[in-house]
Design a protein around this motif. Structure first.
Motif, PDB file in Angstrom:
ATOM      1  N   MET A  60     -12.340  -1.329  10.021  1.00  0.00           N
ATOM      2  CA  MET A  60     -12.245  -2.076   8.771  1.00  0.00           C
ATOM      3  C   MET A  60     -11.532  -3.410   8.974  1.00  0.00           C
ATOM      4  O   MET A  60     -11.908  -4.426   8.383  1.00  0.00           O
ATOM      5  CB  MET A  60     -11.526  -1.233   7.702  1.00  0.00           C
ATOM      6  N   THR A  83     -12.023  -1.971  -9.313  1.00  0.00           N
ATOM      7  CA  THR A  83     -10.795  -1.186  -9.212  1.00  0.00           C
ATOM      8  C   THR A  83     -10.751   0.036 -10.134  1.00  0.00           C
ATOM      9  O   THR A  83     -10.399   1.137  -9.679  1.00  0.00           O
ATOM     10  CB  THR A  83      -9.571  -2.089  -9.475  1.00  0.00           C
ATOM     11  N   SER A  92      -9.665  -6.497   0.621  1.00  0.00           N
ATOM     12  CA  SER A  92      -9.725  -5.050   0.385  1.00  0.00           C
ATOM     13  C   SER A  92      -9.769  -4.271   1.697  1.00  0.00           C
ATOM     14  O   SER A  92      -9.102  -3.240   1.848  1.00  0.00           O
ATOM     15  CB  SER A  92     -10.951  -4.713  -0.467  1.00  0.00           C
ATOM     16  N   LEU A  93     -10.548  -4.766   2.663  1.00  0.00           N
ATOM     17  CA  LEU A  93     -10.658  -4.072   3.946  1.00  0.00           C
ATOM     18  C   LEU A  93      -9.328  -4.058   4.684  1.00  0.00           C
ATOM     19  O   LEU A  93      -8.945  -3.032   5.273  1.00  0.00           O
ATOM     20  CB  LEU A  93     -11.737  -4.732   4.802  1.00  0.00           C
ATOM     21  N   THR A 153       0.812  -1.225   0.000  1.00  0.00           N
ATOM     22  CA  THR A 153       0.000   0.000   0.000  1.00  0.00           C
ATOM     23  C   THR A 153       0.843   1.272   0.000  1.00  0.00           C
ATOM     24  O   THR A 153       0.303   2.366  -0.139  1.00  0.00           O
ATOM     25  CB  THR A 153      -0.937   0.026   1.217  1.00  0.00           C
ATOM     26  N   TYR A 188      -7.122  -1.454   2.977  1.00  0.00           N
ATOM     27  CA  TYR A 188      -7.520  -0.091   3.351  1.00  0.00           C
ATOM     28  C   TYR A 188      -7.152   0.215   4.797  1.00  0.00           C
ATOM     29  O   TYR A 188      -6.699   1.318   5.127  1.00  0.00           O
ATOM     30  CB  TYR A 188      -9.025   0.094   3.139  1.00  0.00           C
ATOM     31  N   SER A 189      -7.350  -0.758   5.695  1.00  0.00           N
ATOM     32  CA  SER A 189      -7.098  -0.510   7.114  1.00  0.00           C
ATOM     33  C   SER A 189      -5.624  -0.225   7.373  1.00  0.00           C
ATOM     34  O   SER A 189      -5.292   0.616   8.219  1.00  0.00           O
ATOM     35  CB  SER A 189      -7.556  -1.711   7.945  1.00  0.00           C
ATOM     36  N   THR A 227      -9.876   3.839  -8.616  1.00  0.00           N
ATOM     37  CA  THR A 227      -8.443   4.137  -8.688  1.00  0.00           C
ATOM     38  C   THR A 227      -8.060   4.513 -10.112  1.00  0.00           C
ATOM     39  O   THR A 227      -8.779   4.231 -11.071  1.00  0.00           O
ATOM     40  CB  THR A 227      -7.600   2.921  -8.252  1.00  0.00           C
ATOM     41  N   GLN A 243      -3.593   1.365   5.742  1.00  0.00           N
ATOM     42  CA  GLN A 243      -3.151   2.713   5.388  1.00  0.00           C
ATOM     43  C   GLN A 243      -3.071   3.599   6.625  1.00  0.00           C
ATOM     44  O   GLN A 243      -2.361   4.600   6.631  1.00  0.00           O
ATOM     45  CB  GLN A 243      -4.107   3.333   4.369  1.00  0.00           C
ATOM     46  N   ALA A 264      -2.816   1.610  -4.599  1.00  0.00           N
ATOM     47  CA  ALA A 264      -4.091   1.783  -3.919  1.00  0.00           C
ATOM     48  C   ALA A 264      -4.543   0.440  -3.364  1.00  0.00           C
ATOM     49  O   ALA A 264      -4.183  -0.621  -3.892  1.00  0.00           O
ATOM     50  CB  ALA A 264      -5.134   2.338  -4.890  1.00  0.00           C
ATOM     51  N   PRO A 265      -5.333   0.432  -2.296  1.00  0.00           N
ATOM     52  CA  PRO A 265      -5.765  -0.840  -1.687  1.00  0.00           C
ATOM     53  C   PRO A 265      -6.422  -1.798  -2.671  1.00  0.00           C
ATOM     54  O   PRO A 265      -6.152  -3.002  -2.632  1.00  0.00           O
ATOM     55  CB  PRO A 265      -6.741  -0.378  -0.605  1.00  0.00           C
ATOM     56  N   GLY A 283      -9.751   2.691  10.509  1.00  0.00           N
ATOM     57  CA  GLY A 283      -8.855   1.604  10.127  1.00  0.00           C
ATOM     58  C   GLY A 283      -9.071   0.365  10.970  1.00  0.00           C
ATOM     59  O   GLY A 283      -9.098  -0.760  10.449  1.00  0.00           O
TER      60      GLY A 283
END
Length: 318
Positions: free
Chosen positions: A178, A223, A105-106, A51, A109-110, A227, A112, A55-56, A175
């Motif tokens: 998620m 995606t 995906s979660l 990441t 994202y988390s 993104t 990040q 992008a996630p 975060g």
């Protein structure tokens, strides 16, 4: 990382190849068990590194693509056939969403906003969520005092990890939420698979390869909507994403199959309890992430509670 496959349940799907006593693996099962623990434990570090440049959704897409490629090769070598029934493909699409596309995906994202160590510990709550859901969704899975106590103890451990007595100061709520939601997604998928795909007539490898393919398609459609194309392909993050998929999603699934066949699902699933330990050690040693006393203490409480929720009452002797 908790087994993200349609066959993560202890029972093999009907039609799976029976274990052969004549064929012994070249490596002792303990070595493969340790390797699987390391692969899944380091997955959270690889997500974090990926990441940094992607992008996630791109991390998830690369992970699923490389993981699907590994299983596709294995299916060709073993001459596995894809499921034929349209109904099976429909159920696999739902399983792919809850067991692959959504949690992958979660977690991306988390990470990040939260350390990989915290993400790895959140992943260990999956058995707790599974216990809570099974009380409602699986009538045959009766609770016991020990399992209910484990559920309460496990969530007490979660509060310890998050520092509840400090008012959750310094905690990134989005975060962390998620990461916990990703952990909840796994048992939702397992329960769905248990209800819909048991006795499908396809082998475990065919089901899981098809599931990962459908998860790849789902993420590939999403995606581009969220993104833009990456400006470059930095070496280290790219290698991290490829390793995350080829090793953590592809090879690890094949290794898990072998362990289940050789030592049984109960022993094979013990790898779950080593994942947060390795994820924490990797995050602290290689990424320089900070570790306060409540994180390892809470993790031990979580794992103890999770182990209790997986216990079964002993059958009385005749």
């Amino acid at each position: 990382m908790t087994a993200p496959t349609a066959t993560a349940a202890p029972t093999r799907a009907t039609g799976a190849p029976a274990p052969s006593s004549a064929r012994r693996p070249a490596l002792d099962w303990r070595i493969r068990f340790a390797a699987l623990s390391l692969i899944w434990g380091f997955s959270f570090l690889l997500i974090k590194v990926g990441t940094e440049a992607y992008a996630p959704f791109q991390v998830t897409l690369g992970r699923l693509l490389s993981g699907t490629a590994v299983l596709a090769v294995a299916m060709v070598v073993r001459r596995e056939r894809l499921p034929r029934a349209a109904r099976t493909w429909g159920h696999l699409a739902v399983a792919a969403f809850f067991l692959n596309a959504l949690p992958f995906s979660l977690f991306a994202y988390s990470e990040q906003t939260i350390p990989s160590t915290l993400a790895g510990i959140c992943n260990a709550t999956s058995p707790l969520w599974g216990m809570a859901l099974s009380l409602v969704a699986l009538s045959e899975d009766r609770p016991t005092r020990r399992r209910v106590a484990g559920l309460g103890l496990g969530f007490l451990g979660v509060l310890t990890v998050l520092g509840a007595w400090q008012g959750f100061s310094g905690l990134d709520f989005s975060g962390t939420a998620m990461a916990l939601l990703a952990s909840l997604s796994y048992p939702v998928g397992w329960i769905y698979v248990r209800r819909t795909l048991a006795g499908s007539g396809s082998s475990t490898l065919a089901l899981t390869g098809s599931q990962l393919f459908l998860g790849t398609v789902q993420i590939a459609l999403v995606t581009p909507l969220f993104t833009s194309a990456p400006e470059g392909f930095p070496l280290l993050p790219t290698l991290a994403v490829l390793a995350l998929g080829a090793l953590g999603t592809g090879l690890a699934v094949l290794m898990q199959y072998g362990l289940v066949e050789e030592v049984g699902p109960t022993t094979a699933q013990m790898v779950t309890y080593f994942i947060p330990v390795i994820a924490t050690a990797a995050g602290v040693a290689l990424l320089g992430e900070q570790l306060t006393w409540n994180t390892p203490v809470g993790a031990v409480i979580v794992l103890t509670g999770a182990a209790l929720t997986q216990s079964r009452a002993r059958k009385p002797k005749p």
